[in-house]
Structures are given as structure tokens and as C-alpha cells.
Design an enzyme around this catalytic site. Structure first.
Site, PDB file in Angstrom:
ATOM      1  N   ARG A  57       0.249  -5.596   8.837  1.00  0.00           N
ATOM      2  CA  ARG A  57      -1.139  -5.307   8.453  1.00  0.00           C
ATOM      3  C   ARG A  57      -1.202  -5.408   6.942  1.00  0.00           C
ATOM      4  O   ARG A  57      -0.323  -4.890   6.248  1.00  0.00           O
ATOM      5  CB  ARG A  57      -1.542  -3.888   8.877  1.00  0.00           C
ATOM      6  CG  ARG A  57      -1.581  -3.685  10.379  1.00  0.00           C
ATOM      7  CD  ARG A  57      -2.206  -2.339  10.722  1.00  0.00           C
ATOM      8  NE  ARG A  57      -1.620  -1.256   9.964  1.00  0.00           N
ATOM      9  CZ  ARG A  57      -2.261  -0.497   9.078  1.00  0.00           C
ATOM     10  NH1 ARG A  57      -3.539  -0.688   8.821  1.00  0.00           N
ATOM     11  NH2 ARG A  57      -1.636   0.474   8.439  1.00  0.00           N
ATOM     12  N   CYS A  58      -2.270  -6.053   6.451  1.00  0.00           N
ATOM     13  CA  CYS A  58      -2.412  -6.127   4.992  1.00  0.00           C
ATOM     14  C   CYS A  58      -2.483  -4.727   4.411  1.00  0.00           C
ATOM     15  O   CYS A  58      -2.113  -4.502   3.274  1.00  0.00           O
ATOM     16  CB  CYS A  58      -3.657  -6.924   4.632  1.00  0.00           C
ATOM     17  SG  CYS A  58      -5.155  -6.305   5.427  1.00  0.00           S
ATOM     18  N   ALA A  59      -2.949  -3.755   5.226  1.00  0.00           N
ATOM     19  CA  ALA A  59      -3.121  -2.379   4.748  1.00  0.00           C
ATOM     20  C   ALA A  59      -1.946  -1.483   5.116  1.00  0.00           C
ATOM     21  O   ALA A  59      -2.038  -0.265   4.987  1.00  0.00           O
ATOM     22  CB  ALA A  59      -4.424  -1.810   5.326  1.00  0.00           C
ATOM     23  N   ASN A 118       0.820  -1.209   0.000  1.00  0.00           N
ATOM     24  CA  ASN A 118       0.000   0.000   0.000  1.00  0.00           C
ATOM     25  C   ASN A 118       0.853   1.258   0.000  1.00  0.00           C
ATOM     26  O   ASN A 118       1.854   1.334   0.711  1.00  0.00           O
ATOM     27  CB  ASN A 118      -0.894  -0.037   1.236  1.00  0.00           C
ATOM     28  CG  ASN A 118      -1.564  -1.392   1.363  1.00  0.00           C
ATOM     29  OD1 ASN A 118      -2.494  -1.688   0.643  1.00  0.00           O
ATOM     30  ND2 ASN A 118      -1.056  -2.241   2.249  1.00  0.00           N
ATOM     31  N   LEU A 126      -4.637  -3.003  -2.584  1.00  0.00           N
ATOM     32  CA  LEU A 126      -5.547  -3.114  -1.432  1.00  0.00           C
ATOM     33  C   LEU A 126      -5.995  -1.732  -0.960  1.00  0.00           C
ATOM     34  O   LEU A 126      -7.166  -1.381  -1.094  1.00  0.00           O
ATOM     35  CB  LEU A 126      -4.859  -3.901  -0.306  1.00  0.00           C
ATOM     36  CG  LEU A 126      -5.746  -4.389   0.837  1.00  0.00           C
ATOM     37  CD1 LEU A 126      -6.962  -5.140   0.328  1.00  0.00           C
ATOM     38  CD2 LEU A 126      -4.951  -5.276   1.784  1.00  0.00           C
TER      39      LEU A 126
END
Ligand code: NAD
Length: 461
Positions: A283-285, A255, A386
Site C-alpha cells: 500500500r502506498c500508505a 509512512n 504521503l
């Protein structure tokens, strides 16, 4: 407070793995042995899927209002044990208690949100070309849901899948991450005590290639819903896809957070630090790319580096994670457990491996760009899509970014942060396969639409 042994939970009962083997789980904070979790194989998965299959028809027979009421009872029971769950999450992940509490609360809120959906669960009515014909849409359950999740926010990861899955009338077999067995087991136990019928939520602990793969391959699983890395997701998608099972993938991110020349730099620094380093960057974000306009680059960089030096991101999850991050340029801290320094890389080419691959740790890269167009091109030059954020005072830039950024979530003047229970969350490109979790959108993952045609006067047609 963490049990010494974390068993499976099948058909309402705690059971060891059929193999009798256990996996060691170490504390990220100090490296000590925290507990041992059942090392399951396909025999355990088969038993759990059989229990879920047997429980599913009766569960689906209940009204959705009753299933929503059950979600509320579970959320209330989780709230009663909020402190205990918070301690478990903090111990398993090494997070500070405030962060663990916030996540526990987020998981509870998902229960309340889905409880409300039991009183909505709207379909549509539509017109038809034939007289005396009414057409309406109703949701129907899929059957048995195989749920596989990451360790990073263990309770919300469970809640985002289990609450909508059971609301929609499915039964579940959950394979938690091998790094966070205890919180998943505690949640299943609380569900049971709150009155969820036996077999509706089964938990099989173990390793991905053993227990996880067996769940994906089990023909009794109608839906595979996965949150984890793109590499694992690709294998799962191919494997479950071969038998045409429904598959929902929530995958990784790379991101980007853009800092324009008209940004409030104090705010941009604050959000960039939190986005890059909170939850140790796991965190995926997380903002693993920070794209800064040339004219403010030096000013931003000085403040960002000073903030990074003071930031305590907490430990990462495992020894493997430390080794992976050190290979990418991070420095290990000299203390027990799995700690790396917040790391800021500069002068990295946009097509270098570290620019493209998700590192999933407290490592971020600063890029210098000439202006908006170059920033946007860099944001979109990624296999992932994302989340993305921009810091600017210009409404025009903000709106253009919102339109053009290839991402499932865009934030203006904030962090690359995720979601709330009522907001759909998911990404484009290799960040997912088009589904959105949380929000009413999650109902589309865990149910199928049925079109019901009512012909009220066949004689007249
Ligand atoms: P991972 O892919 O290594 O593991 C995820 C889960 O899959 C674990 O339970 C693991 O045991 C299991 N697994 C591993 N190999 C498997 C196999 N062959 N068959 C079946 N299951 C298998 O990911 P991780 O390290 O736990 O989590 C980090 C990843 O998760 C990152 O890529 C992150 O971006 C992603 N993530 C995405 C979201 C989202 O909503 N998009 C949210 C959180 C995390």
C-alpha cells in the site's frame, strides 16, 4: 473465471495486440499460470489514442449531468457484478476475498460519488472592476487522458481515475499494471455494456517500458495521470513535461506511525500491524516506519512482534517482488507462490537505504526515540510525505503533529490508512506533484478552469 487471454479494449471492441504477443500472468497465491495478457506496443497505443480522440468531442458535448448519470449506470452495473469482480481481484492479487470485496465496493462508491458531482460541478462567480461585467468560472475537459496505474488495489486505482476523467468530459486510454490485466478488462467491458460510448474508455495492456512509455510519449495525450513508484513517475514527469502535457503523479510513501508514551498500547499495536502488513504491505500508505518512545518501546515491541508472527499478510505480487524483499531482509516462506514472512527490522540507522527507500512489502522498521521532538524529526526525515499517524492521548501533541508532519494525510490514533471517495488523497515531497485524487479535488486534475466574462451592456462601459 479469468479469461485465458486478456485482450486490449479499443473503441468498444476486444482486440489482441498488433504484435500478436501475449504476456504470462501468474497467480501470486500459488505461482500457477493464471492468464495471458496482450503485449501491446506503440501501434496499439496509437490506435487507442486515435479512438479516444475521435470519441472525445461528442462525449464532451453531453451535459455533465448526463455524464454523471453514466457514472451511476456504470456503478450500478459494477455492483451487479460485484462477486465476479471480487473473485477476479482476489485471483490476480492473491488477496483474501474480504479485502478484494472491500476494494470492489470502494471502486463502486467512487462511481456513485462522481455521479453526484455531475449535479454539482460548481464554479464561481466573481466581481469585476468594470460595470455591467459578470465573471464566472466553468470547468472544461482536457481532451484525452492517459491513465497509468499500479497493481496494488487494481479496481480502486482504475475507478479513482476513470470516473472523474469521464465525468469531466475527457476520453481515456488506460494502461493497467501488467500484474492486474483482467480486472481492468472486466471493468471496461462492464462500462461498455452499461452504455458508455465506444472510444470513451480504451484499455491497452502490456509492460510499462513498452505500452506505458508509448502512451506517455504519444502527443495525442493531453493529460498523463499516473499512480506508481517515484522512479517511474520521475521519468514520466520528465517525458510528458517536455511537451508541456498536464501531469498528475501519485507516488510512493515511507509512512511513519508514532507511538507516544501516553498511547493506548493495545490500539497502537492493532493499528500498527494493520498499517504495516495489510495487503502484504503493498500500500502506498503502509506504515513502513514505526517510531516508538523509549519508555514504551519494549512493551510495544513485544506485543508487535507477537502480532507480526501471527499475521497473514497474503502473498506479494510477483517473483521480482519476493527477490527485492529478501534482499531487504525479509524471509521467503517455503510454499508455492510469492510469500514472504511479515518482517520487523530493528537497530537500523535513519539514513540507511532501507530507512529511506520504499520497499512495498510486509517489511517495517522499529525506531526508538527519546520523545516527541525526535519522533517528529524522524518522521520528516524522508524523501516521501504521503501519510503519517500518531498514537497519543494528548490533544496538544496530536495537533502539533498534525501541523508539523510533512504528509498529505495525518491520522490521530488510527492507521496510516488512506481515503474515502469524498476525501482528497495525495502527498508532499516525492510522494506526488501536488495534486489530490478522489474527492472534489480530483475534478481539478481532469479539468481546466475557464473564466467567462459577460459584458451585458457594452454601450454603458
Ligand atoms: P511501477 O512504477 O513499477 O508501475 C506503475 C505503472 O507504471 C504500471 O502500470 C507499469 O506498467 C507502468 N510503468 C512502468 N514503467 C513505465 C515506463 N517506463 N513508462 C510508462 N509506464 C511505466 O509501480 P508499481 O510497482 O506498479 O506500484 C507500486 C508503487 O505505486 C509504489 O511506489 C506505491 O507507493 C505507488 N502507489 C501510489 C499510490 C498513491 O496514491 N500515491 C497508490 C498506489 C500505489
Amino acid at each position: 473465471m479469468i479469461p485465458e487471454q486478456v485482450p486490449n479494449h479499443v473503441d468498444g471492441k476486444d482486440v489482441p495486440a498488433a504484435s500478436g504477443e501475449w504476456l504470462d500472468k501468474f497467480s501470486p497465491a500459488d505461482g500457477s499460470l493464471l492468464c495471458r495478457a496482450a503485449r501491446s506496443t506503440s501501434a496499439d497505443v496509437d490506435a487507442a489514442v486515435a479512438a479516444a480522440r475521435a470519441a472525445q468531442p461528442a462525449w464532451a458535448e453531453q451535459t455533465v449531468v448526463a455524464r454523471g448519470d453514466m457514472c451511476r449506470e456504470i456503478a450500478l452495473a459494477l455492483r451487479d457484478r460485484r462477486d465476479e469482480l471480487t473473485e477476479l481481484v482476489a485471483a490476480e492479487t492473491g488477496k483474501p476475498p474480504d479485502a478484494a470485496r472491500g476494494e470492489t465496493d470502494a471502486a463502486i462508491e467512487m462511481g456513485f460519488f462522481m455521479a453526484g458531482e455531475g449535479r454539482r460541478y460548481y464554479g464561481r462567480t466573481t466581481t469585476a472592476s468594470m460595470p455591467h461585467r459578470q465573471v464566472l468560472t466553468v470547468r472544461q475537459p482536457l481532451g484525452v487522458a492517459g491513465l497509468l496505474i499500479s497493481f496494488n488495489t487494481p479496481l480502486p486505482n482504475v475507478a479513482w481515475k476513470v470516473f472523474p476523467a469521464i465525468l469531466c468530459g475527457n476520453t481515456c486510454v488506460l494502461k493497467p499494471s501488467e500484474h492486474t490485466p483482467a480486472s481492468a478488462h472486466a471493468l471496461a467491458t462492464i462500462c461498455c455494456k452499461a452504455g458508455l460510448p465506444d472510444g470513451v474508455l480504451n484499455v491497452v495492456q502490456g509492460l510499462g517500458p513498452e505500452a506505458g512509455a508509448a502512451l506517455v510519449e504519444n502527443p495525442g495525450v493531453d493529460l498523463v495521470s499516473f499512480t506508481g513508484s517515484a522512479a517511474t513517475g520521475r521519468w514520466i514527469n520528465e517525458t510528458a513535461g517536455r511537451r508541456l502535457a498536464k501531469v498528475c503523479m501519485e507516488l510512493g510513501g515511507k509512512n511513519a506511525l508514532v507511538v507516544c508514551d501516553d498511547a493506548n498500547l493495545d490500539m497502537a499495536v492493532k493499528w500498527a500491524l494493520a498499517s504495516a502488513f495489510s495487503n502484504a504491505g503493498q500500500r502506498c500508505a503502509s506504515a513502513s516506519r514505526i517510531v516508538v518512545f523509549d519508555t514504551v518501546y519494549d512493551a510495544f515491541r513485544d506485543r508487535f512482534l507477537a502480532g507480526a508472527a501471527d499475521y497473514d499478510p497474503g502473498p506479494v505480487i510477483s517473483e521480482d517482488a519476493v527477490e527485492r524483499l529478501v534482499a531487504a531482509g525479509a524471509r521467503r516462506l517455503d510454499r508455492p507462490g510469492y510469500w514472504v514472512e511479515p518482517t520487523v527490522l530493528e537497530g537500523v540507522a535513519a539514513d540507511a537505504d532501507v530507512s529511506c527507500a520504499e520497499l512495498f512489502g510486509p517489511v517495517t522498521i522499529l525506531y526508538r526515540v527519546s520523545g516527541f521532538d525526535e519522533a517528529l524529526a524522524l518522521v520528516n526525515d524522508s524523501p516521501y510525505g504521503l501519510t503519517a499517524a500518531i498514537h497519543t492521548a494528548s490533544v496538544h501533541r496530536a495537533m502539533r503533529f498534525a501541523e508539523q508532519a510533512q504528509a498529505g494525510v495525518v491520522v490521530v490514533n488510527g492507521g496510516t490508512h488512506g481515503s474515502e471517495p469524498h476525501m482528497g488523497f495525495g502527498g508532499v515531497k516525492q510522494s506526488g506533484t501536488g495534486w489530490r485524487e478522489a474527492g472534489v479535488e480530483a475534478l481539478d486534475v481532469y479539468s481546466d478552469w475557464k473564466y467567462v466574462n459577460l459584458i451585458s451592456d457594452p454601450a454603458e462601459v
